[in-house]
Design a protein around this motif. Structure first.
Motif, PDB file in Angstrom:
ATOM      1  N   UNK A 322       0.806  -1.227   0.000  1.00 26.80           N
ATOM      2  CA  UNK A 322       0.000   0.000   0.000  1.00 26.80           C
ATOM      3  C   UNK A 322       0.830   1.263   0.000  1.00 26.80           C
ATOM      4  N   UNK A 323       2.096   1.170   0.345  1.00 26.62           N
ATOM      5  CA  UNK A 323       2.916   2.380   0.463  1.00 26.62           C
ATOM      6  C   UNK A 323       3.090   3.118  -0.864  1.00 26.62           C
ATOM      7  N   UNK A 324       3.399   2.476  -1.993  1.00 20.75           N
ATOM      8  CA  UNK A 324       3.558   3.235  -3.249  1.00 20.75           C
ATOM      9  C   UNK A 324       2.289   3.947  -3.679  1.00 20.75           C
ATOM     10  N   UNK A 325       1.122   3.364  -3.378  1.00 23.37           N
ATOM     11  CA  UNK A 325      -0.126   4.031  -3.749  1.00 23.37           C
ATOM     12  C   UNK A 325      -0.438   5.202  -2.822  1.00 23.37           C
ATOM     13  N   UNK A 326       0.023   5.120  -1.574  1.00 19.42           N
ATOM     14  CA  UNK A 326      -0.269   6.189  -0.618  1.00 19.42           C
ATOM     15  C   UNK A 326       0.675   7.373  -0.747  1.00 19.42           C
ATOM     16  N   UNK A 327       1.911   7.124  -1.148  1.00 15.62           N
ATOM     17  CA  UNK A 327       2.924   8.186  -1.227  1.00 15.62           C
ATOM     18  C   UNK A 327       3.427   8.251  -2.669  1.00 15.62           C
ATOM     19  N   UNK A 328       3.236   9.395  -3.315  1.00 18.14           N
ATOM     20  CA  UNK A 328       3.693   9.561  -4.687  1.00 18.14           C
ATOM     21  C   UNK A 328       5.208   9.758  -4.728  1.00 18.14           C
ATOM     22  N   UNK A 329       5.769   9.480  -5.891  1.00 21.76           N
ATOM     23  CA  UNK A 329       7.218   9.533  -6.046  1.00 21.76           C
ATOM     24  C   UNK A 329       7.760  10.946  -5.902  1.00 21.76           C
ATOM     25  N   UNK A 330       6.893  11.954  -6.101  1.00 18.26           N
ATOM     26  CA  UNK A 330       7.336  13.333  -5.960  1.00 18.26           C
ATOM     27  C   UNK A 330       7.796  13.674  -4.546  1.00 18.26           C
ATOM     28  N   UNK A 331       7.213  12.995  -3.541  1.00 21.95           N
ATOM     29  CA  UNK A 331       7.631  13.236  -2.165  1.00 21.95           C
ATOM     30  C   UNK A 331       9.079  12.798  -1.943  1.00 21.95           C
ATOM     31  N   UNK A 332       9.450  11.674  -2.544  1.00 21.09           N
ATOM     32  CA  UNK A 332      10.820  11.208  -2.411  1.00 21.09           C
ATOM     33  C   UNK A 332      11.793  12.149  -3.106  1.00 21.09           C
ATOM     34  N   UNK A 333      11.407  12.640  -4.295  1.00 21.68           N
ATOM     35  CA  UNK A 333      12.270  13.600  -4.988  1.00 21.68           C
ATOM     36  C   UNK A 333      12.441  14.887  -4.201  1.00 21.68           C
ATOM     37  N   UNK A 334      11.351  15.357  -3.579  1.00 22.26           N
ATOM     38  CA  UNK A 334      11.441  16.559  -2.756  1.00 22.26           C
ATOM     39  C   UNK A 334      12.333  16.319  -1.544  1.00 22.26           C
ATOM     40  N   UNK A 335      12.232  15.153  -0.919  1.00 25.63           N
ATOM     41  CA  UNK A 335      13.064  14.845   0.244  1.00 25.63           C
ATOM     42  C   UNK A 335      14.544  14.811  -0.127  1.00 25.63           C
ATOM     43  N   UNK A 336      14.860  14.221  -1.281  1.00 25.72           N
ATOM     44  CA  UNK A 336      16.259  14.157  -1.713  1.00 25.72           C
ATOM     45  C   UNK A 336      16.791  15.555  -2.015  1.00 25.72           C
ATOM     46  N   UNK A 337      15.970  16.387  -2.682  1.00 26.39           N
ATOM     47  CA  UNK A 337      16.413  17.754  -2.999  1.00 26.39           C
ATOM     48  C   UNK A 337      16.643  18.552  -1.712  1.00 26.39           C
ATOM     49  N   UNK A 338      15.740  18.397  -0.743  1.00 29.50           N
ATOM     50  CA  UNK A 338      15.939  19.099   0.524  1.00 29.50           C
ATOM     51  C   UNK A 338      17.212  18.648   1.213  1.00 29.50           C
ATOM     52  N   UNK A 339      17.490  17.368   1.137  1.00 31.19           N
ATOM     53  CA  UNK A 339      18.665  16.840   1.817  1.00 31.19           C
ATOM     54  C   UNK A 339      19.956  17.418   1.248  1.00 31.19           C
ATOM     55  N   UNK A 340      19.995  17.616  -0.076  1.00 27.26           N
ATOM     56  CA  UNK A 340      21.186  18.230  -0.675  1.00 27.26           C
ATOM     57  C   UNK A 340      21.384  19.637  -0.134  1.00 27.26           C
ATOM     58  N   UNK A 341      20.288  20.409  -0.057  1.00 22.91           N
ATOM     59  CA  UNK A 341      20.377  21.777   0.473  1.00 22.91           C
ATOM     60  C   UNK A 341      20.795  21.741   1.938  1.00 22.91           C
ATOM     61  N   UNK A 342      20.221  20.814   2.711  1.00 21.89           N
ATOM     62  CA  UNK A 342      20.602  20.697   4.127  1.00 21.89           C
ATOM     63  C   UNK A 342      22.095  20.415   4.276  1.00 21.89           C
ATOM     64  N   UNK A 343      22.616  19.500   3.458  1.00 26.92           N
ATOM     65  CA  UNK A 343      24.029  19.147   3.560  1.00 26.92           C
ATOM     66  C   UNK A 343      24.950  20.315   3.269  1.00 26.92           C
ATOM     67  N   UNK A 344      24.640  21.065   2.206  1.00 27.31           N
ATOM     68  CA  UNK A 344      25.479  22.215   1.860  1.00 27.31           C
ATOM     69  C   UNK A 344      25.402  23.276   2.955  1.00 27.31           C
TER      70      UNK A 344
END
Length: 395
Positions: A322-344
């Motif tokens: 049920x997880x892939x249907x509940x959470x769209x892939x865009x959330x993962x992309x946003x999390x990865x992008x935020x993490x890059x900014x956090x690291x820098x």
């Protein structure tokens, strides 16, 4: 110096100690003093050991309070049995750190009182509250903040220039430093981030199960855990842990280089601080933070999956399905992008405070503390900005 009305007597001859050695005061009628001023006689032993009795100190403090203000009395210290620096400090403080108008004292006690008066730092006068002073203090704080922001902006610009230099000549880049920081900031952080993420997932699942069970909506725990952990909590937890762990280490490393004058030696040899110190750490955290974020999110989902199975009988197979249907892939992309900014950001803030450390250990400790606090605050602030700016992504 003693007041003009002070009478200095020669040192007393040695005599047997009186029976009553308690430090005390004795008041003499005004008629017996010159000029009609009432006299206070100081009697007993005024030493550190004699003033250590709590009850005696309370009684003596009451006697001193009864003879205030001290300038209105004439003080006679000729009957005192013993006086050391502690007793002299008591009397000096009671006199308001000023000599009384009339004083009779032996030469030894005079020397003690003069030494205490000379070494005692006068209390600064209490300044009244003024709006102008508060505005001035606020202006100083604003100028300090502007100075820090200017230095951070310079680091960002220098980082952009160093990235261009690295793109033009990648073979001359500090790749060994980058790989070392990747290991120390990324690989060694995996155990603690996995443990914290797992426990957070367990706690969230147990708390949500109590509420969802009341409405018969147990299956929605997949949606709640998926969105909260993948989109927000996973990246932010990883960034906060890395800020406390690696951000402080960056500041401490560069700060120690300042204390040991290695930074000055690098400048003398023509080695740029940005290319050799800031760039490798920023690149390493920019690469490591997305991986640590995904790792922490997976550990948190595993903890939530386990707690959901134990508390709500939701099997791991259903959770994964049920997880892939509940959470769209865009959330993962946003999390990865935020993490890059956090690291820098964490790397730049750590380098900023490290480069501003002064060559002393106190400044090193203060800079490390400020680095951690600033990094965590900036992580939460940037996460809030991402949440507002990309509120429609993945929804």
């Amino acid at each position: 110096m003693l007041p003009p009305a002070a009478t200095i007597l020669p040192d007393r001859a040695a005599s047997s100690s009186p029976a009553d050695t308690r430090p005390r005061l004795e008041r003499i009628a005004a008629a017996s003093a010159d000029g009609g001023v009432p006299v206070v006689r100081v009697l007993g032993r005024w030493g550190a050991g004699d003033l250590g009795d709590r009850q005696g100190v309370r009684a003596l403090a009451a006697q001193l309070a009864a003879h205030e203000p001290a300038q209105a009395w004439a003080w006679d210290l000729t009957g005192i049995a013993w006086l050391d620096h502690v007793g002299a400090q008591w009397l000096w403080d009671h006199w308001g750190r000023a000599w009384p108008a009339q004083l009779q004292v032996h030469a030894r006690e005079r020397a003690l009182l003069e030494r205490v008066a000379r070494l005692t730092v006068p209390a600064p006068p209490e300044q009244p509250w003024r709006l102008v002073d508060q505005v001035d203090h606020l202006g100083v704080l604003v100028l300090h903040g502007v100075d820090h922001a200017r230095h951070l902006l310079q680091l960002v610009g220098q980082l952009a220039l160093d990235l261009g230099r690295l793109a033009r000549a990648p073979r001359r880049g500090p790749w060994r430093d980058v790989s070392g920081h990747l290991y120390h900031m990324g690989a060694t952080a995996l155990p603690i981030t996995a443990l914290v993420g797992f426990l957070i997932g367990v706690v969230l699942a147990y708390l949500m199960s109590q509420q969802l069970r009341q409405f018969g909506a147990e299956s929605f725990i997949v949606n709640i855990l998926g969105i909260s952990l993948i989109r927000e909590l996973g990246p932010m937890l990883a960034a906060i842990l890395v800020a406390g762990r690696s951000g402080s280490a960056i500041t401490a490393q560069i700060g120690v280089m300042r204390v040991t004058e290695e930074l000055d030696a690098m400048r003398v040899m023509g080695i740029p601080h940005g290319f050799r110190l800031v760039l490798p750490r920023a690149l390493a955290l920019a690469l490591a933070m997305p991986l640590i974020s995904v790792w922490t999110t997976l550990a948190a989902l595993a903890g939530g999956m386990l707690a959901a199975d134990l508390a709500m009988n939701i099997s791991p197979a259903y959770f994964v399905q049920a997880l892939p249907a509940a959470v769209k892939i865009g959330n993962l992309g946003l999390a990865v992008a935020k993490s890059v900014v956090f690291g820098v950001l964490i790397a730049l803030i750590g380098c900023h405070w490290g480069l501003r450390v002064k060559p002393n250990t106190q400044s090193l400790g203060e800079g490390t503390t400020a680095s951690v606090v600033t990094s965590i605050t900036m992580v939460i602030l940037v996460d809030a900005l991402f949440a507002v700016a990309f509120k429609n992504v993945g929804m």
